[in-house]
Design an enzyme around this catalytic site. Structure first.
Site, short mmCIF file in Angstrom:
data_model
loop_
_atom_site.label_atom_id
_atom_site.label_comp_id
_atom_site.label_asym_id
_atom_site.label_seq_id
_atom_site.Cartn_x
_atom_site.Cartn_y
_atom_site.Cartn_z
N ARG A 45 0.80 -1.19 0.00
CA ARG A 45 0.00 0.00 0.00
C ARG A 45 0.85 1.27 0.00
NH1 ARG A 45 -3.63 -1.93 4.97
NH2 ARG A 45 -2.46 -3.88 4.78
N GLU A 101 7.19 1.89 -6.70
CA GLU A 101 7.47 1.35 -5.35
C GLU A 101 7.72 2.52 -4.40
OE1 GLU A 101 7.42 -0.73 -3.07
OE2 GLU A 101 9.15 -2.07 -2.99
N ASP A 102 7.39 2.33 -3.13
CA ASP A 102 7.66 3.41 -2.17
C ASP A 102 9.14 3.42 -1.76
OD1 ASP A 102 7.42 1.03 -0.75
OD2 ASP A 102 6.21 1.86 0.87
N ASP A 105 14.45 -1.36 -0.10
CA ASP A 105 15.22 -1.55 1.13
C ASP A 105 16.16 -2.74 0.90
OD1 ASP A 105 15.68 -1.12 3.95
OD2 ASP A 105 14.35 -2.77 4.38
N LYS A 133 17.23 2.85 -0.02
CA LYS A 133 18.20 2.72 1.09
C LYS A 133 19.29 1.77 0.60
CE LYS A 133 14.63 2.27 4.55
NZ LYS A 133 14.25 1.55 5.77
N PHE A 154 14.35 3.97 9.65
CA PHE A 154 12.98 3.55 9.39
C PHE A 154 12.14 4.81 9.22
CE2 PHE A 154 8.79 1.78 9.96
CZ PHE A 154 8.90 0.62 9.22
N ASP A 161 4.09 3.52 6.01
CA ASP A 161 3.55 3.30 7.36
C ASP A 161 4.56 2.70 8.32
OD1 ASP A 161 3.54 0.67 6.03
OD2 ASP A 161 2.52 0.00 7.85
N ARG A 167 0.64 6.92 7.55
CA ARG A 167 0.65 7.02 6.09
C ARG A 167 0.21 8.42 5.64
NH1 ARG A 167 1.13 1.87 3.70
NH2 ARG A 167 0.21 0.18 4.88
P1 IMP Z 1 12.35 -4.69 0.69
O1 IMP Z 1 11.71 -5.92 0.15
O2 IMP Z 1 13.20 -4.98 1.90
O3 IMP Z 1 13.09 -3.87 -0.34
O4 IMP Z 1 11.22 -3.82 1.31
C1 IMP Z 1 10.37 -3.12 0.57
C2 IMP Z 1 9.14 -2.77 1.38
O5 IMP Z 1 9.37 -2.74 2.79
C3 IMP Z 1 8.73 -1.38 1.01
O6 IMP Z 1 7.86 -1.40 -0.09
C4 IMP Z 1 8.05 -0.90 2.27
O7 IMP Z 1 6.69 -1.30 2.26
C5 IMP Z 1 8.74 -1.63 3.39
N1 IMP Z 1 9.76 -0.76 4.00
C6 IMP Z 1 11.08 -0.76 3.79
N2 IMP Z 1 11.69 0.20 4.51
C7 IMP Z 1 10.71 0.81 5.21
C8 IMP Z 1 10.69 1.93 6.11
O8 IMP Z 1 11.72 2.57 6.42
N3 IMP Z 1 9.47 2.29 6.59
C9 IMP Z 1 8.32 1.63 6.26
N4 IMP Z 1 8.29 0.62 5.41
C10 IMP Z 1 9.47 0.20 4.88
#
Ligand code: IMP
Length: 184
Positions: A45, A101-102, A105, A133, A154, A161, A167
């Site tokens: 979301r 994508e938001d 990470d 990141k 974070f 969120d 959000r």
């Molecule tokens: P990844 O699979 O580790 O790259 O994570 C991606 C998803 O994790 C993102 O689409 C976010 O929904 C969530 N996410 C990663 N970092 C954060 C953060 O700092 N705050 C909130 N959600 C995060």
């Protein structure tokens, strides 16, 4: 619901985000100005605010669709195992696709979704992330466009969120746990 007390420190202001999103929209417009088959796919979301601002600046005949992947749940750590909770409504075979994508990470989510969608043989598939990141990356993936590179913090706000909260903040803020303050 978050179980630990925390405060939010502003990291990227609403004004700075708006200026960056406008610039990104111009890049997207230029990259896809040769097509009338663009589907902009929001990853639910966390991308819902970003995609809403982004598409309103793109003056092309686009479609918007959404896909939902499993997220962090109530934790601040990635599960590394990505599940699709809601798939696209439409077919993307022979379409041009932009995945929104938001945050990238560890990279597991974007990598998984890109692999899944590429298997459906779109004409072109590009990716855009509001935040990146890089220091947290565990798999080899990089969005084609990135709004801001941020350190290993974070963050919440602008659609993003912490355990479903915050959000609705108009800016990006970093979460600071009050029980981790110096001297406590
Ligand atoms: P990844 O699979 O580790 O790259 O994570 C991606 C998803 O994790 C993102 O689409 C976010 O929904 C969530 N996410 C990663 N970092 C954060 C953060 O700092 N705050 C909130 N959600 C995060």
């Amino acid at each position: 619901m978050p179980t630990r007390p925390y405060v939010i420190d502003e990291m990227i202001s609403a004004k700075t985000i708006a200026a960056r999103v406008e610039a990104l929209s111009k890049d997207i417009h230029d990259a896809f100005s040769d097509t009338d088959k663009l589907v902009v796919v929001g990853l639910l979301r966390g991308s819902f605010v970003f995609i809403a601002d982004l598409v309103r600046e793109i003056d092309l005949p686009i479609e918007v669709d959404f896909i939902e992947a499993s997220s962090y749940g109530d934790s601040t750590e990635s599960s590394r195992e990505v599940r699709i909770l809601k798939d696209l409504r439409g077919a993307i075979h022979h379409r041009d696709v932009l995945v929104v994508e938001d945050i990238v990470d560890t990279g597991y989510t974007l990598k998984h979704v890109v692999g899944l969608l590429k298997a459906r043989r779109p004409a072109r598939l590009k990716t855009i992330a509001l935040l990146d990141k890089p220091s947290r990356r565990e798999v080899d993936i990089q969005a084609d466009w990135t709004g801001f590179e941020i350190p290993d913090e974070f963050v919440v706000g602008y659609g993003i969120d912490f355990a479903q909260r915050n959000r609705n903040l108009p800016y990006i803020g970093k979460v600071r746990f009050s029980d981790e303050e110096q001297g406590t």
